[in-house]
Motif scaffolding. Structure first.
Motif, mmCIF file in Angstrom:
data_model
loop_
_atom_site.group_PDB
_atom_site.id
_atom_site.type_symbol
_atom_site.label_atom_id
_atom_site.label_comp_id
_atom_site.label_asym_id
_atom_site.label_seq_id
_atom_site.Cartn_x
_atom_site.Cartn_y
_atom_site.Cartn_z
ATOM 1 N N GLU A 89 -10.428 25.800 43.327
ATOM 2 C CA GLU A 89 -9.480 26.350 42.361
ATOM 3 C C GLU A 89 -8.605 25.255 41.762
ATOM 4 O OE1 GLU A 89 -7.354 29.305 44.548
ATOM 5 O OE2 GLU A 89 -9.028 30.729 44.510
ATOM 6 N N GLU A 90 -8.140 24.347 42.598
ATOM 7 C CA GLU A 90 -7.301 23.244 42.117
ATOM 8 C C GLU A 90 -8.091 22.320 41.194
ATOM 9 O OE1 GLU A 90 -3.900 21.238 41.474
ATOM 10 O OE2 GLU A 90 -4.107 23.065 42.653
ATOM 11 N N ALA A 91 -9.343 22.059 41.525
ATOM 12 C CA ALA A 91 -10.179 21.223 40.672
ATOM 13 C C ALA A 91 -10.400 21.898 39.323
ATOM 14 C CB ALA A 91 -11.515 20.944 41.347
ATOM 15 N N GLU A 92 -10.602 23.208 39.344
ATOM 16 C CA GLU A 92 -10.789 23.937 38.090
ATOM 17 C C GLU A 92 -9.519 23.895 37.243
ATOM 18 O OE1 GLU A 92 -12.823 25.809 35.209
ATOM 19 O OE2 GLU A 92 -13.664 25.095 37.091
ATOM 20 N N ARG A 93 -8.350 24.054 37.887
ATOM 21 C CA ARG A 93 -7.089 23.977 37.146
ATOM 22 C C ARG A 93 -6.894 22.587 36.545
ATOM 23 N NH1 ARG A 93 -4.465 27.615 41.192
ATOM 24 N NH2 ARG A 93 -4.448 25.789 42.506
ATOM 25 N N ALA A 94 -7.209 21.554 37.303
ATOM 26 C CA ALA A 94 -7.056 20.184 36.802
ATOM 27 C C ALA A 94 -8.011 19.934 35.644
ATOM 28 C CB ALA A 94 -7.317 19.186 37.924
ATOM 29 N N LYS A 95 -9.213 20.474 35.744
ATOM 30 C CA LYS A 95 -10.203 20.299 34.692
ATOM 31 C C LYS A 95 -9.734 20.977 33.406
ATOM 32 C CE LYS A 95 -15.198 20.905 34.297
ATOM 33 N NZ LYS A 95 -16.355 21.551 34.932
ATOM 34 N N VAL A 96 -9.233 22.194 33.537
ATOM 35 C CA VAL A 96 -8.756 22.937 32.368
ATOM 36 C C VAL A 96 -7.545 22.250 31.761
ATOM 37 C CG1 VAL A 96 -7.682 25.108 31.648
ATOM 38 C CG2 VAL A 96 -9.719 25.140 33.085
ATOM 39 N N SER A 97 -6.602 21.787 32.595
ATOM 40 C CA SER A 97 -5.405 21.143 32.053
ATOM 41 C C SER A 97 -5.742 19.806 31.397
ATOM 42 C CB SER A 97 -4.350 20.955 33.140
ATOM 43 O OG SER A 97 -4.727 19.939 34.035
ATOM 44 N N SER A 98 -6.720 19.082 31.899
ATOM 45 C CA SER A 98 -7.090 17.810 31.270
ATOM 46 C C SER A 98 -7.753 18.058 29.927
ATOM 47 C CB SER A 98 -8.006 16.991 32.178
ATOM 48 O OG SER A 98 -9.284 17.594 32.280
ATOM 49 N N TRP A 99 -8.511 19.148 29.797
ATOM 50 C CA TRP A 99 -9.114 19.474 28.508
ATOM 51 C C TRP A 99 -8.037 19.852 27.502
ATOM 52 C CZ3 TRP A 99 -13.589 23.061 30.427
ATOM 53 C CH2 TRP A 99 -14.630 22.268 30.887
ATOM 54 N N SER A 100 -7.029 20.601 27.941
ATOM 55 C CA SER A 100 -5.985 21.016 27.000
ATOM 56 C C SER A 100 -5.143 19.811 26.576
ATOM 57 C CB SER A 100 -5.107 22.097 27.608
ATOM 58 O OG SER A 100 -4.407 21.596 28.726
ATOM 59 N N ASN A 101 -4.943 18.837 27.441
ATOM 60 C CA ASN A 101 -4.189 17.634 27.070
ATOM 61 C C ASN A 101 -4.956 16.791 26.064
ATOM 62 O OD1 ASN A 101 -2.033 18.235 28.688
ATOM 63 N ND2 ASN A 101 -2.683 16.943 30.381
ATOM 64 N N GLU A 102 -6.268 16.729 26.194
ATOM 65 C CA GLU A 102 -7.070 15.941 25.267
ATOM 66 C C GLU A 102 -7.059 16.560 23.877
ATOM 67 O OE1 GLU A 102 -10.948 15.600 26.950
ATOM 68 O OE2 GLU A 102 -10.286 14.327 28.587
ATOM 69 N N ARG A 103 -7.028 17.871 23.798
ATOM 70 C CA ARG A 103 -7.036 18.543 22.507
ATOM 71 C C ARG A 103 -5.651 18.562 21.872
ATOM 72 N NH1 ARG A 103 -10.606 23.723 24.373
ATOM 73 N NH2 ARG A 103 -12.514 22.575 24.758
ATOM 74 N N GLY A 104 -4.594 18.469 22.687
ATOM 75 C CA GLY A 104 -3.230 18.604 22.171
ATOM 76 C C GLY A 104 -2.774 17.416 21.332
ATOM 77 N N GLY A 105 -3.279 16.271 21.552
ATOM 78 C CA GLY A 105 -2.868 15.103 20.787
ATOM 79 C C GLY A 105 -3.081 13.849 21.586
ATOM 80 N N LYS A 106 -3.249 12.723 20.876
ATOM 81 C CA LYS A 106 -3.535 11.482 21.572
ATOM 82 C C LYS A 106 -2.292 10.890 22.220
ATOM 83 C CE LYS A 106 -7.461 10.262 18.740
ATOM 84 N NZ LYS A 106 -8.066 9.312 17.832
ATOM 85 N N ASP A 107 -1.100 11.148 21.649
ATOM 86 C CA ASP A 107 0.119 10.538 22.169
ATOM 87 C C ASP A 107 0.748 11.345 23.302
ATOM 88 O OD1 ASP A 107 -0.152 8.533 20.369
ATOM 89 O OD2 ASP A 107 1.072 9.521 18.830
ATOM 90 N N LYS A 108 0.230 12.482 23.586
ATOM 91 C CA LYS A 108 0.834 13.336 24.599
ATOM 92 C C LYS A 108 0.693 12.678 25.972
ATOM 93 C CE LYS A 108 1.146 18.147 25.756
ATOM 94 N NZ LYS A 108 0.610 19.472 25.530
#
Length: 76
Positions: A53-72
């Motif tokens: 579950e933690e790995a899935e959460r980390a995977k989802v959050s890393s995808w959302s950070n990549e889409r949110g912007g390069k400077d984030k």
């Protein structure tokens, strides 16, 4: 050498093994072993489930950070 033969002879005596298996201390030890094994397997299963579950959460959050912007997440 003699002790080894004596122990092997005792272990091959089925009547003696049956009597030992019915003894209260042996039954208590078997019960404790079964309880510890069951508890350990349950803890392992819970740990693996939480890890997935933690790995899935980390995977989802890393995808959302990549889409949110390069400077984030970077410092200026």
């Amino acid at each position: 050498m003699v002790l080894r033969r004596l122990l092997l002879a005792m272990l091959n005596n089925h009547q003696l093994l049956d009597r030992l298996a019915e003894a209260r201390p042996i039954r208590a030890a078997a019960r404790l072993t079964a309880t510890a094994l069951t508890r350990g397997l349950r803890l392992r299963d819970n740990f693996l489930r939480e890890l997935k579950e933690e790995a899935e959460r980390a995977k989802v959050s890393s995808w959302s950070n990549e889409r949110g912007g390069k400077d984030k997440g970077r410092r200026p």
